[in-house]
Scaffold this motif. Structure first.
Motif, PDB file in Angstrom:
ATOM      1  N   GLY A  63     -15.338 -57.985 -65.121  1.00  0.00           N
ATOM      2  CA  GLY A  63     -15.626 -59.348 -64.702  1.00  0.00           C
ATOM      3  C   GLY A  63     -16.676 -59.962 -65.599  1.00  0.00           C
ATOM      4  N   CYS A  64     -16.466 -59.838 -66.911  1.00  0.00           N
ATOM      5  CA  CYS A  64     -17.510 -60.153 -67.901  1.00  0.00           C
ATOM      6  C   CYS A  64     -17.813 -61.632 -68.011  1.00  0.00           C
ATOM      7  CB  CYS A  64     -17.123 -59.593 -69.262  1.00  0.00           C
ATOM      8  SG  CYS A  64     -15.631 -60.354 -69.972  1.00  0.00           S
ATOM      9  N   TYR A 120     -19.918 -48.113 -66.908  1.00  0.00           N
ATOM     10  CA  TYR A 120     -19.158 -49.120 -66.158  1.00  0.00           C
ATOM     11  C   TYR A 120     -20.170 -50.043 -65.513  1.00  0.00           C
ATOM     12  CZ  TYR A 120     -16.302 -50.956 -62.238  1.00  0.00           C
ATOM     13  OH  TYR A 120     -15.658 -51.755 -61.317  1.00  0.00           O
ATOM     14  N   ARG A 121     -20.020 -51.336 -65.729  1.00  0.00           N
ATOM     15  CA  ARG A 121     -20.940 -52.315 -65.164  1.00  0.00           C
ATOM     16  C   ARG A 121     -20.146 -53.416 -64.481  1.00  0.00           C
ATOM     17  NH1 ARG A 121     -23.338 -57.213 -66.712  1.00  0.00           N
ATOM     18  NH2 ARG A 121     -25.538 -57.454 -66.130  1.00  0.00           N
ATOM     19  N   ALA A 122     -20.502 -53.735 -63.239  1.00  0.00           N
ATOM     20  CA  ALA A 122     -19.856 -54.820 -62.502  1.00  0.00           C
ATOM     21  C   ALA A 122     -20.959 -55.681 -61.898  1.00  0.00           C
ATOM     22  CB  ALA A 122     -18.939 -54.275 -61.420  1.00  0.00           C
ATOM     23  N   ASP A 123     -21.094 -56.894 -62.406  1.00  0.00           N
ATOM     24  CA  ASP A 123     -22.173 -57.805 -62.016  1.00  0.00           C
ATOM     25  C   ASP A 123     -21.571 -59.010 -61.297  1.00  0.00           C
ATOM     26  OD1 ASP A 123     -24.369 -59.448 -61.799  1.00  0.00           O
ATOM     27  OD2 ASP A 123     -24.814 -59.517 -63.936  1.00  0.00           O
ATOM     28  N   LYS A 124     -21.918 -59.176 -60.013  1.00  0.00           N
ATOM     29  CA  LYS A 124     -21.410 -60.286 -59.200  1.00  0.00           C
ATOM     30  C   LYS A 124     -19.887 -60.316 -59.209  1.00  0.00           C
ATOM     31  CE  LYS A 124     -24.014 -63.270 -61.451  1.00  0.00           C
ATOM     32  NZ  LYS A 124     -24.942 -62.381 -62.206  1.00  0.00           N
ATOM     33  N   VAL A 125     -19.278 -59.151 -58.974  1.00  0.00           N
ATOM     34  CA  VAL A 125     -17.827 -59.003 -59.020  1.00  0.00           C
ATOM     35  C   VAL A 125     -17.248 -58.543 -57.685  1.00  0.00           C
ATOM     36  CG1 VAL A 125     -15.939 -57.661 -60.047  1.00  0.00           C
ATOM     37  CG2 VAL A 125     -17.746 -58.574 -61.500  1.00  0.00           C
ATOM     38  N   ALA A 139     -13.154 -47.252 -61.390  1.00  0.00           N
ATOM     39  CA  ALA A 139     -14.337 -46.958 -62.205  1.00  0.00           C
ATOM     40  C   ALA A 139     -14.464 -45.456 -62.427  1.00  0.00           C
ATOM     41  CB  ALA A 139     -15.590 -47.502 -61.524  1.00  0.00           C
ATOM     42  N   ARG A 140     -14.264 -44.702 -61.368  1.00  0.00           N
ATOM     43  CA  ARG A 140     -14.351 -43.239 -61.467  1.00  0.00           C
ATOM     44  C   ARG A 140     -13.287 -42.688 -62.411  1.00  0.00           C
ATOM     45  NH1 ARG A 140     -15.225 -39.127 -62.546  1.00  0.00           N
ATOM     46  NH2 ARG A 140     -15.868 -37.261 -61.417  1.00  0.00           N
ATOM     47  N   ARG A 141     -12.116 -43.307 -62.407  1.00  0.00           N
ATOM     48  CA  ARG A 141     -11.035 -42.845 -63.280  1.00  0.00           C
ATOM     49  C   ARG A 141     -11.387 -42.999 -64.751  1.00  0.00           C
ATOM     50  NH1 ARG A 141      -7.173 -44.699 -66.504  1.00  0.00           N
ATOM     51  NH2 ARG A 141      -7.664 -46.893 -66.103  1.00  0.00           N
ATOM     52  N   VAL A 142     -11.927 -44.157 -65.130  1.00  0.00           N
ATOM     53  CA  VAL A 142     -12.130 -44.424 -66.557  1.00  0.00           C
ATOM     54  C   VAL A 142     -13.387 -43.762 -67.106  1.00  0.00           C
ATOM     55  CG1 VAL A 142     -10.892 -46.602 -66.376  1.00  0.00           C
ATOM     56  CG2 VAL A 142     -13.397 -46.605 -66.220  1.00  0.00           C
ATOM     57  N   LEU A 143     -14.308 -43.344 -66.238  1.00  0.00           N
ATOM     58  CA  LEU A 143     -15.553 -42.758 -66.713  1.00  0.00           C
ATOM     59  C   LEU A 143     -15.387 -41.288 -67.081  1.00  0.00           C
ATOM     60  CD1 LEU A 143     -18.176 -44.354 -64.304  1.00  0.00           C
ATOM     61  CD2 LEU A 143     -18.084 -44.629 -66.791  1.00  0.00           C
ATOM     62  N   ALA A 144     -16.002 -40.918 -68.194  1.00  0.00           N
ATOM     63  CA  ALA A 144     -16.071 -39.519 -68.579  1.00  0.00           C
ATOM     64  C   ALA A 144     -17.096 -38.806 -67.704  1.00  0.00           C
ATOM     65  CB  ALA A 144     -16.469 -39.410 -70.047  1.00  0.00           C
ATOM     66  N   PRO A 145     -17.010 -37.473 -67.586  1.00  0.00           N
ATOM     67  CA  PRO A 145     -18.040 -36.744 -66.838  1.00  0.00           C
ATOM     68  C   PRO A 145     -19.429 -37.072 -67.374  1.00  0.00           C
ATOM     69  CG  PRO A 145     -16.198 -35.299 -67.327  1.00  0.00           C
ATOM     70  CD  PRO A 145     -15.939 -36.580 -68.076  1.00  0.00           C
ATOM     71  N   GLY A 146     -20.352 -37.395 -66.472  1.00  0.00           N
ATOM     72  CA  GLY A 146     -21.690 -37.796 -66.860  1.00  0.00           C
ATOM     73  C   GLY A 146     -21.843 -39.275 -67.118  1.00  0.00           C
ATOM     74  N   GLY A 147     -20.718 -40.019 -67.104  1.00  0.00           N
ATOM     75  CA  GLY A 147     -20.785 -41.462 -67.302  1.00  0.00           C
ATOM     76  C   GLY A 147     -21.474 -42.149 -66.136  1.00  0.00           C
ATOM     77  N   ARG A 148     -21.983 -43.344 -66.393  1.00  0.00           N
ATOM     78  CA  ARG A 148     -22.759 -44.064 -65.385  1.00  0.00           C
ATOM     79  C   ARG A 148     -22.038 -45.323 -64.931  1.00  0.00           C
ATOM     80  NH1 ARG A 148     -26.732 -41.783 -62.913  1.00  0.00           N
ATOM     81  NH2 ARG A 148     -27.835 -43.758 -62.742  1.00  0.00           N
ATOM     82  N   ALA A 149     -22.106 -45.599 -63.638  1.00  0.00           N
ATOM     83  CA  ALA A 149     -21.625 -46.855 -63.073  1.00  0.00           C
ATOM     84  C   ALA A 149     -22.815 -47.624 -62.520  1.00  0.00           C
ATOM     85  CB  ALA A 149     -20.611 -46.597 -61.964  1.00  0.00           C
ATOM     86  N   VAL A 150     -22.875 -48.915 -62.808  1.00  0.00           N
ATOM     87  CA  VAL A 150     -23.945 -49.777 -62.304  1.00  0.00           C
ATOM     88  C   VAL A 150     -23.319 -51.001 -61.636  1.00  0.00           C
ATOM     89  CG1 VAL A 150     -25.944 -51.183 -62.903  1.00  0.00           C
ATOM     90  CG2 VAL A 150     -25.569 -49.003 -64.065  1.00  0.00           C
ATOM     91  N   PHE A 248     -28.884 -56.719 -55.182  1.00  0.00           N
ATOM     92  CA  PHE A 248     -28.809 -55.283 -54.924  1.00  0.00           C
ATOM     93  C   PHE A 248     -28.201 -54.593 -56.147  1.00  0.00           C
ATOM     94  CE2 PHE A 248     -28.983 -57.455 -50.962  1.00  0.00           C
ATOM     95  CZ  PHE A 248     -29.684 -56.640 -50.105  1.00  0.00           C
ATOM     96  N   VAL A 249     -28.919 -53.626 -56.670  1.00  0.00           N
ATOM     97  CA  VAL A 249     -28.498 -52.894 -57.869  1.00  0.00           C
ATOM     98  C   VAL A 249     -28.366 -51.417 -57.502  1.00  0.00           C
ATOM     99  CG1 VAL A 249     -29.034 -52.357 -60.269  1.00  0.00           C
ATOM    100  CG2 VAL A 249     -29.824 -54.516 -59.270  1.00  0.00           C
ATOM    101  N   ALA A 250     -27.231 -50.860 -57.814  1.00  0.00           N
ATOM    102  CA  ALA A 250     -27.005 -49.436 -57.531  1.00  0.00           C
ATOM    103  C   ALA A 250     -26.375 -48.774 -58.746  1.00  0.00           C
ATOM    104  CB  ALA A 250     -26.097 -49.265 -56.310  1.00  0.00           C
ATOM    105  N   ALA A 251     -26.710 -47.517 -58.949  1.00  0.00           N
ATOM    106  CA  ALA A 251     -26.169 -46.763 -60.084  1.00  0.00           C
ATOM    107  C   ALA A 251     -25.834 -45.354 -59.633  1.00  0.00           C
ATOM    108  CB  ALA A 251     -27.171 -46.725 -61.238  1.00  0.00           C
ATOM    109  N   GLY A 252     -24.800 -44.803 -60.222  1.00  0.00           N
ATOM    110  CA  GLY A 252     -24.411 -43.433 -59.922  1.00  0.00           C
ATOM    111  C   GLY A 252     -23.777 -42.771 -61.130  1.00  0.00           C
ATOM    112  N   GLU A 253     -23.699 -41.455 -61.082  1.00  0.00           N
ATOM    113  CA  GLU A 253     -23.170 -40.659 -62.189  1.00  0.00           C
ATOM    114  C   GLU A 253     -21.841 -40.047 -61.825  1.00  0.00           C
ATOM    115  OE1 GLU A 253     -24.444 -36.617 -64.636  1.00  0.00           O
ATOM    116  OE2 GLU A 253     -25.993 -37.869 -63.707  1.00  0.00           O
TER     117      GLU A 253
END
Length: 254
Positions: A63-64, A120-125, A139-150, A248-253
């Motif tokens: 949602g860039c 993976y970043r999703a801002d106001k989406v 998001a989980r599908r496209v991320l490599a192990p250790g990748g970050r989602a914000v 609200f900002v959240a991040a996970g691995e």
């Protein structure tokens, strides 16, 4: 609202120091500091991936919109890709940032191979989606192990507005919230990440304080109630308009 008008509103908001700081924080949570070479010196960035490895993977901004975050991430050393379902917005982003990469695509079906992204970043989406868990699964599908989602977003029921008519203000805020598919999704960021299998989840709240013409522009997007807006316009003229928007900002691995 036309694309050009929307971009003008977004640009005005993006230029505010609070917004600049919030975007910067989201890049840090992805592992890209302003001084990228020093990113491993900051433990609170929760960056568990070596910068050399990250350079081989994409950071996707979902949602860039006009593409500002994509360009800023690229400036920090990311291999950034902007994805948006609106072809008009993608065309505008390409025109504004010709050196950056943008593709058409939606949050449920990203144009990326499985495990090919480092961020993976999703801002106001997510509030615009009728099925946020499906987006997090993608998001989980496209991320490599250790990748970050914000994830970044506002809870549309928690906008604070100074007004002489608090009852009408509550009614208008809730009415606007109910026009979105998922208006309260931001309070679910932590649960969404955990349910999608992310670990090391962190959550932060950053409040944007708006006054003057920028606050009034936001409120005009909130409602077309002329009487209520007249009071807010008068406040703006007297430098008494005040809006607080918790983000609200959240991040996970992965």
């Amino acid at each position: 609202m036309s694309t050009s008008s929307l971009l003008a509103v977004l640009d005005a908001g993006d230029a505010q120091p609070q917004s600049v700081a919030l975007r910067s924080r989201s890049y840090e949570l992805l592992g890209y500091c302003a001084d990228h070479a020093d990113s491993t010196d900051h433990a609170d960035h929760t960056d568990h991936t070596d910068s050399t490895d990250r350079a081989d993977h994409t950071v996707v901004d979902v949602g860039c919109g006009g593409g500002r975050a994509v360009a800023e991430l690229a400036d920090r050393g990311a291999r950034a890709l902007g994805v948006d379902p609106d072809p008009v917005m993608i065309a505008a982003a390409r025109d504004r940032w010709p050196a950056a990469e943008f593709r058409l695509g939606g949050a449920y079906d990203l144009p990326l191979e499985t495990g090919s992204a480092a961020g993976y970043r999703a801002d106001k989406v997510l509030h615009l989606l009728d099925d946020p868990p499906r987006a997090l699964a993608e998001a989980r599908r496209v991320l490599a192990p250790g990748g970050r989602a914000v994830l970044l977003g506002s809870d549309w029921d928690t906008i604070v507005i100074d007004s002489d008519d608090p009852a009408a203000t509550r009614r208008l805020v809730h009415a606007k919230a109910d026009t979105f598919p998922s208006p309260r999704v931001a309070r679910r960021h932590r649960a969404l990440l955990l349910d999608a299998g992310f670990t090391n989840v962190v959550v932060e709240v950053h409040t944007l304080l708006l006054t003057g013409d920028l606050a009034l522009a936001l409120l005009r997007r909130l409602t077309d109630d002329e009487g209520w807006l007249a009071e807010q316009a008068d406040r703006a003229r007297r430098d008494r308009i005040f809006v607080a928007l918790p983000m609200f900002v959240a991040a996970g691995e992965a």
